[in-house]
Every structure is written in structure tokens, then in C-alpha cells.
Write a protein that holds these residues in place. Sequence first.
Motif, PDB file in Angstrom:
ATOM      1  N   ASP A  87       1.746  -0.181  16.981  1.00  0.00           N
ATOM      2  CA  ASP A  87       1.471   0.640  15.803  1.00  0.00           C
ATOM      3  C   ASP A  87       1.819   2.006  16.047  1.00  0.00           C
ATOM      4  O   ASP A  87       2.356   3.083  15.239  1.00  0.00           O
ATOM      5  CB  ASP A  87      -0.106   0.546  15.435  1.00  0.00           C
ATOM      6  CG  ASP A  87      -0.418  -0.649  14.462  1.00  0.00           C
ATOM      7  OD1 ASP A  87       0.623  -1.320  14.296  1.00  0.00           O
ATOM      8  OD2 ASP A  87      -1.476  -0.897  14.368  1.00  0.00           O
ATOM      9  N   ASN A  88       1.645   2.612  17.460  1.00  0.00           N
ATOM     10  CA  ASN A  88       1.853   4.017  17.598  1.00  0.00           C
ATOM     11  C   ASN A  88       2.805   4.487  18.351  1.00  0.00           C
ATOM     12  O   ASN A  88       2.872   5.527  18.697  1.00  0.00           O
ATOM     13  CB  ASN A  88       0.359   4.347  18.119  1.00  0.00           C
ATOM     14  CG  ASN A  88      -0.816   4.238  17.233  1.00  0.00           C
ATOM     15  OD1 ASN A  88      -0.698   5.100  16.329  1.00  0.00           O
ATOM     16  ND2 ASN A  88      -1.561   3.268  17.303  1.00  0.00           N
ATOM     17  N   VAL A  89       3.503   3.354  19.285  1.00  0.00           N
ATOM     18  CA  VAL A  89       4.384   3.758  20.280  1.00  0.00           C
ATOM     19  C   VAL A  89       5.743   3.544  19.754  1.00  0.00           C
ATOM     20  O   VAL A  89       6.085   2.606  19.197  1.00  0.00           O
ATOM     21  CB  VAL A  89       4.064   3.213  21.506  1.00  0.00           C
ATOM     22  CG1 VAL A  89       4.946   3.465  22.542  1.00  0.00           C
ATOM     23  CG2 VAL A  89       2.827   3.512  21.867  1.00  0.00           C
ATOM     24  N   THR A  90       6.625   4.678  19.630  1.00  0.00           N
ATOM     25  CA  THR A  90       7.836   4.559  18.953  1.00  0.00           C
ATOM     26  C   THR A  90       9.025   4.304  19.911  1.00  0.00           C
ATOM     27  O   THR A  90       9.865   3.529  19.728  1.00  0.00           O
ATOM     28  CB  THR A  90       8.384   5.610  18.284  1.00  0.00           C
ATOM     29  OG1 THR A  90       8.002   6.909  19.236  1.00  0.00           O
ATOM     30  CG2 THR A  90       7.365   5.929  16.927  1.00  0.00           C
ATOM     31  N   HIS A  91       8.881   4.455  21.361  1.00  0.00           N
ATOM     32  CA  HIS A  91       9.848   4.234  22.186  1.00  0.00           C
ATOM     33  C   HIS A  91       9.591   2.673  22.850  1.00  0.00           C
ATOM     34  O   HIS A  91       8.467   2.146  22.407  1.00  0.00           O
ATOM     35  CB  HIS A  91       9.669   5.073  23.424  1.00  0.00           C
ATOM     36  CG  HIS A  91       8.357   5.191  24.230  1.00  0.00           C
ATOM     37  ND1 HIS A  91       7.347   6.060  23.738  1.00  0.00           N
ATOM     38  CD2 HIS A  91       7.714   4.518  25.237  1.00  0.00           C
ATOM     39  CE1 HIS A  91       6.372   5.905  24.456  1.00  0.00           C
ATOM     40  NE2 HIS A  91       6.705   4.919  25.380  1.00  0.00           N
ATOM     41  N   ASP A  92      10.450   2.250  23.525  1.00  0.00           N
ATOM     42  CA  ASP A  92      10.802   0.574  23.838  1.00  0.00           C
ATOM     43  C   ASP A  92       9.545   0.781  25.049  1.00  0.00           C
ATOM     44  O   ASP A  92       9.343   1.468  25.920  1.00  0.00           O
ATOM     45  CB  ASP A  92      12.079   0.561  24.486  1.00  0.00           C
ATOM     46  CG  ASP A  92      12.232  -0.983  24.437  1.00  0.00           C
ATOM     47  OD1 ASP A  92      11.728  -1.619  23.589  1.00  0.00           O
ATOM     48  OD2 ASP A  92      13.423  -1.527  24.799  1.00  0.00           O
ATOM     49  N   TRP A  93       9.035  -0.458  24.871  1.00  0.00           N
ATOM     50  CA  TRP A  93       7.891  -0.496  26.143  1.00  0.00           C
ATOM     51  C   TRP A  93       7.817  -2.269  26.099  1.00  0.00           C
ATOM     52  O   TRP A  93       7.921  -3.152  25.268  1.00  0.00           O
ATOM     53  CB  TRP A  93       6.596  -0.049  25.579  1.00  0.00           C
ATOM     54  CG  TRP A  93       5.934  -0.504  24.259  1.00  0.00           C
ATOM     55  CD1 TRP A  93       6.376   0.139  23.079  1.00  0.00           C
ATOM     56  CD2 TRP A  93       5.370  -1.530  23.984  1.00  0.00           C
ATOM     57  NE1 TRP A  93       5.831  -0.762  22.081  1.00  0.00           N
ATOM     58  CE2 TRP A  93       4.961  -1.380  22.586  1.00  0.00           C
ATOM     59  CE3 TRP A  93       4.242  -2.471  24.865  1.00  0.00           C
ATOM     60  CZ2 TRP A  93       4.071  -2.566  21.864  1.00  0.00           C
ATOM     61  CZ3 TRP A  93       3.464  -3.136  24.281  1.00  0.00           C
ATOM     62  CH2 TRP A  93       3.591  -3.324  22.676  1.00  0.00           C
TER      63      TRP A  93
END
Lengths: 226, 279, 292
Positions: A87-93
Motif C-alpha cells: 500500500d505504501n511503498v512505490t519503488h520496487d521491492w
Amino acid sequence: MYGLRVYNSGWIMDSFFHQFGGTLFNEDRTKSLVNSSEIKEAMALWQKMVAEEVAVYQGGGDGSNMDAAGQVGLVMRSTGSIQWFKDNVTHDWGVVPYAIGPNRAVSLGGGNVYMIKRTTEQEQLAAWEFLSYLTTTENQIHWSLSTGYMVSRQSAFDSPEIQQILQDDPRYRVTYDQIQYSFARPKVEAWPEIEDIIQEAMTRIVLQGESVDILDQAALDIDELL
Amino acid sequence: MMFGRSKRITPVIIAIEIFLLAVVVLINLPFFWMLSTSFKPKPEILSYPPRLFPSAPNFNGYTYVWKLIPLGRYFYNSTVVSISIALSKIVLASLAAYAFAKIRFKGSKQMFYLFLGTMMIPMEVIVIPNYITLNYIGWLDTYRALIVPFVVGAFSIFLLRQFFMQIPRDLDDAAEIDGCGRLRYLFTIIYPLSQSALLTVFLYAFLASWNSFLWPLIVTNSDKMRVIQIGLKALQDSWMIEWNELTAASTVATLPVLIMFFFVQKRFLEGIAITGLKG
Amino acid sequence: MGRRAQIDNLHGWLFISPAIVIFTVFIFAPMGVAFFISLQKWNMLSPMRFVGLANYVKMIGSDHFWNSVRISMLYVLGTVPVSIGLAMIFAIMLNTIVHGIAFFRIMIYLPVVTSMAAAAIVFQYIFEPTFGLANYVLDVVGLERMMWLNDPNQALVAVVIVGIWKRVGYNTIILLAGLQSIPTYYYEAATIDGASRMQMIRKITIPLLSPVTFFVTVMQIIASLKVFTSIVIMTNGGPARGTDVLPYFLYKNAFEYHKMGYASAVAYFLFGAIFIFTLAQFRFGEKRVHYQ
């Protein structure tokens, strides 16, 4: 930007220490082993990483903010935060099992639900009803899908919904893949106070550069509580 | 006035005024920062250098926080509790104050000092037994727990007593000749004459209750009973710190008292000065 | 005793009876109960066990307890002199100026009526080390950045600043009222004698203001010994117990560790400390109020 974010929550420290072969207590939980050479070695590594600014020592909401802002490369967190990352992290992970120390180890568990024995029969019936509701297959699926936490029922695990997400998003699979390396955390009555003692020692070691030998005093303080 | 009645406007005085203006701006900066942050779009909250004003103000902080926690319920609880305490303080404290100011009864002096003595005992010290008492009688997590311990207070009694004592004796005597009962005398004659003192008591009580933290933190644990100050703590303990949401909630928690203060500041500040200078 | 006196007695006691009930149940009795509990070992689940003075002995021997005493004293020493010194300056200035006195009085007082929980949250944001306002100011001025709430020593500085911010308005208003009660003829006489402004402040204002200053000092010491909300919101007593003031230490032992007996012993210690200052106010404060 940091390579790793560490912090002093009980879940994280326990897993971390286990990876170095350390445990917090002896077998029958009468003595603290927080000053064992294994745990000291683990703490010294944290100290070194933070001193060299490879790692950052930051917990709580500020730590989460760092994760979301992409200020850290790796972070040790609960699988229960997978959905939060989505929901909160926009970069790739991605997600991998814990692997910092020599051994693979992860503390398996969560906030448990208890039913208290010394209550009226009526309250016990109500508690039982609630527990049953909480652990239905349907609710376990919903619970797991909204968080990333492990389901607590085989039937939920076998459900098409869970199987589907494991297929679609391999990041969820880590939760189940690492069960083979898991251990249960010991339950001690004075844990809140013990956790504070260990956290205080950690902060002094990691942030103030004190020697890991202050864990000897921490162990004595903990022994008094056991 | 410090240098005589006739103050002349000198450059020094203008300089002091400008300095004070700067002080006031600095002191109130956190309020501005709270408001400004609560209207900021997310990226600007974490931007460095900090932005003074939001580029495009939005209400997201407010709407999100409204969804995240039952802020309305917290606000309602705070209002119910604070108004109940303030009203009951007026009634119960004025009864005692009336007795101490107007009735000659055995032990009145000793009791008055005993009452004053309660001000020497801080809440922090008796919070454990009070928690245990409420636990024992099953009042934890109820309005009663939040209200009943504070329905009367020595400070209010003291304040009202000072005021009632200034009401001329003739009035008391006249009332007596009329055969006016004491309660009726208190409610129909003294109350109208003491509006300002009663209002002061109400304000202090409301404010103290609205802002109180330790007691509600200990005796409430459900969303249904939580007051707004504790709601702030709960919000702050959640997973991620969203500063626009936190400052939005803080604004909601602060605004009622600030607005109230602006309306009644004169009476309020006079009251403070009086209590400070010996009643 | 006459009938009239009997009625007065009855009415007097009736009118104060609600207050007696509340004070007895929630203040006087708890003082006794707190002492009783302080002699027990009790976690609220298992039955109480009488241990005599063991809790007090344990307290005296505990490093954590003395750490809290030290932190509380540092907090008092950090907050009280600065908040009163600044207030003194502001009050003297307010008493000198011509325009906007009412405005300044209101604006300086706003922090006092603000909820500490809300203020503490805003200050937490201000003290955030990477993008907070406090470090921005340090950057602009060219000073070294601080870690503020993330550093065991600097965290105390941060909560002290918040304490000063919260209290300075109260002190200012009271000192200002004190200033205004100093008769003007002292200054008129001094002006005739050719005294300078600074001389008048030193020789007239400060000595005549001393009873009021004493009052605010005691009030501030007591308030600082009770500091709790800002600690809970901003630091939780940390990092590494760096802001573990006595009320927080007490709260933690009682409501997180469930050591009710031990926490009650700490409560009595805190009460003793506060009581000393309250007594000082009653004994010395009252006497010196009449300065004329």
C-alpha cells in the motif's frame, strides 16, 4: 541512504540473535543468556554497521517512513507488513528470509489470543465464541490477505484464495518457506520489563558506542526478574 | 505602570514592541506549523528544506484520520466528560464555598484547610489506588471513571469562597428576614451575582478536563470511551507516522480550547493573575 | 447550643458533604491505600504478599530509580530557571510597552491552554532529525545538526524546550500582574533621584517582585516534577532511559510491569519531593507576600 535498517523490537532481536546461535534465556527460563558470546558478537556487528553508516538504527513510525521513502536497502520486518508495503511503498521491492548471521532463524508467532481461565462461565463462553469466529477459515484468509501474516489453519492455507496469491505474488511465499527455520519465542512473565532492559542496552551499544560488555549487567538485571 | 502613568513612545519602546512581536511569532510557530502541515500534500511533509505553506492545500490529512480512528467519537467523549465535570464543579463547589463563606459551623476552619490540603496531593501519587478502586467496583472504561473523581475540587471551592465572601452581609440578612431558604438564596440571589466567578470555574474545569491525559490513559481502553487526547496517542502509536494526519488530529484536539480561550481570555487571564498573587 | 447554631452546623456540614465524600474516596483514602500497597508485592492477578519495607529498600538500591531521580532533577533544572528568566524579561517588557499589551498577553498564553498531547506531537515533528524544523534552523544558522529525540542526551534537551515553551506564558502573566501591583511612586521617586532604567529594575522591580517570583518558582518546580504527557508522546522515557522522569518510571512499573507495590513506593517518594516544595510555599511564600 542506508544498506540496512535495524531496530530493537523483541521479535526482530530474537530472530537476529538466533542467527548467531544465541538465545535470550536458558532452557527452563531461569537465567538470562543475553551476555553470551554469540549475542555479544551479534550486537558488535550491529554496532559496527551503524557506526560505519552501513545500517541505521531506527524503529517505530519514523522507521516505517524511511522504508516508504526508499531510504533503506534492506529492513528486517514482520511478514505481517507485506500488505502495508504494497500500500505504501512505490519503488520496487522483494521479500527474502532473514539471513544476516551464520544461521537461518526466524521467530514464528504473533500477538496471541488468550482466553482467561479465572472468569465467569458466561465470559468464557463468550470468549470461546469470539475465538472460534476469529479462527474460522474464512476469517483467517481475510486476515492473511490483508496483512501478510501466516494463516493459522491448514484449511485456510489450502483455500483457493491463499494458493492463488502464493502463485501470483511470490513475496507471500517467504512466510511459509521460512517455517522450517522457525523457533518459538519463550514466554516469561516479566517480558515487558526484560525487553526494556535489553533495548536500553542495545541503544547504548549501538548509538552511544558503549562496549557490548554492558550486556553482563543487563543479564544480571534480567536474572533478578526471572 | 513601571515608569509612571504617562508613557511616552520612544524608539526604545518601539524596539521592545518589535522584539516582543518576534517572541510571540516564535512561540506560536508550532501552531502555525501544525495547521500548515495538516493541509500539506504528502511529499511536502517530508521535503527538505521544509515548506512554510502547502503548495496546494488539501483536506486529506483530515479525511484520512477520520477514517483511521473514530475521531468524532473521541471528540464527543471529551466534550461530554469536560462539560459534565465543569457543570458539576459549579454546583458542588459552590455548595461548599457557600458553607465556608456564609455559614458559621463547627469545624468549618479545619475542614477548609483540609480541603485546601487536597491540592498538595498530586494525581500522579494516588493514581494506583484510584485505578484499583475503579477496577474493583467495575467502573473502568466508563464515563463514570472519567467524571466522578473530578466532580468537585478544592481550587474551585477556594475561588468561589473568595467571591462569595465579598457579597455584602446585608443581602444575607435581608434574605433571612424574608425566610428565604439557604439553597434558594444560593441559587436565586448568589448565582446571578457571581456569574463571572462561576464562569471562571467552568472554564478552568473544562480546560483542565479537556487537556487531561494521565487519568484517561489509565482508566479507558476501548474506542468507545477514549477521549481525544488519548486518541492522539493511539494514532501516534500506529504503524506509520503520517504527519499530516497527526497534525490534523492535533488541530481537532486543540481547536475547541483555543477558540474558547479567545472568547474569554480577559476573564481567564485575570483569574490566573489573581490566583498567582494570593487570593 | 441554640437552635440557630444547630441548624447552622447541620447546614454547613450538609453543604460540604459532597466534597467530603469525593475527597475521602478519591484523595484521602487513596493516600492510605497507596502506603498499604507499597508494603506488598502485588501484580493485580496473584494475591498480595506482605513484604514490609522491601519495596523501599529495592527502590533505594535500584540504579534505574536513581537514574529517574537524576533525570527529573535535570528536567527541573533545565525548565524552571529558563522559563522564569524569560518570563521575567517578557513581563518587564510588557509592562513597559504602549501598544498591543492585551494582544501580547493573549498570544504568549496560548501554549498554556493547549493540550500537551497535541503540542508534543507537533514538537515531535519539529524535532525530526532529517527534515524537521529544528534542524533546519540549525542548518540556517550554521550550527551542527542534532539527533534530538533519537539521542539519549539530546532527547532531554528537546523535552525541556517543550516544557519551557508550555510554561513561559503562565509565568509571564503572573509576573506581569506582580509588576503591576508595585506602586508607581517608587519609580517616580527613583526618577526624581535620576536613577536609570536598569537601576530601577535592579533596585526596585526585582526585590519587590521576589514573593511572586518565589511563588512561580515553586509552582514550576512542582509542575516539572510531575511532567508526564510530553514524555509519553515524544520519547517513552528513552532512548536508553535518557528521559525516564519519575512519573514515567512510576507509570511504567505500575501499568506496564504490573509491580503495584514497587510503583506505590516510588509514588510515595515522588509525593515527598513535591510535598517539600509545597510546604516551602506555604511557610515562606505567605510571609513574604506583604512587601510594603
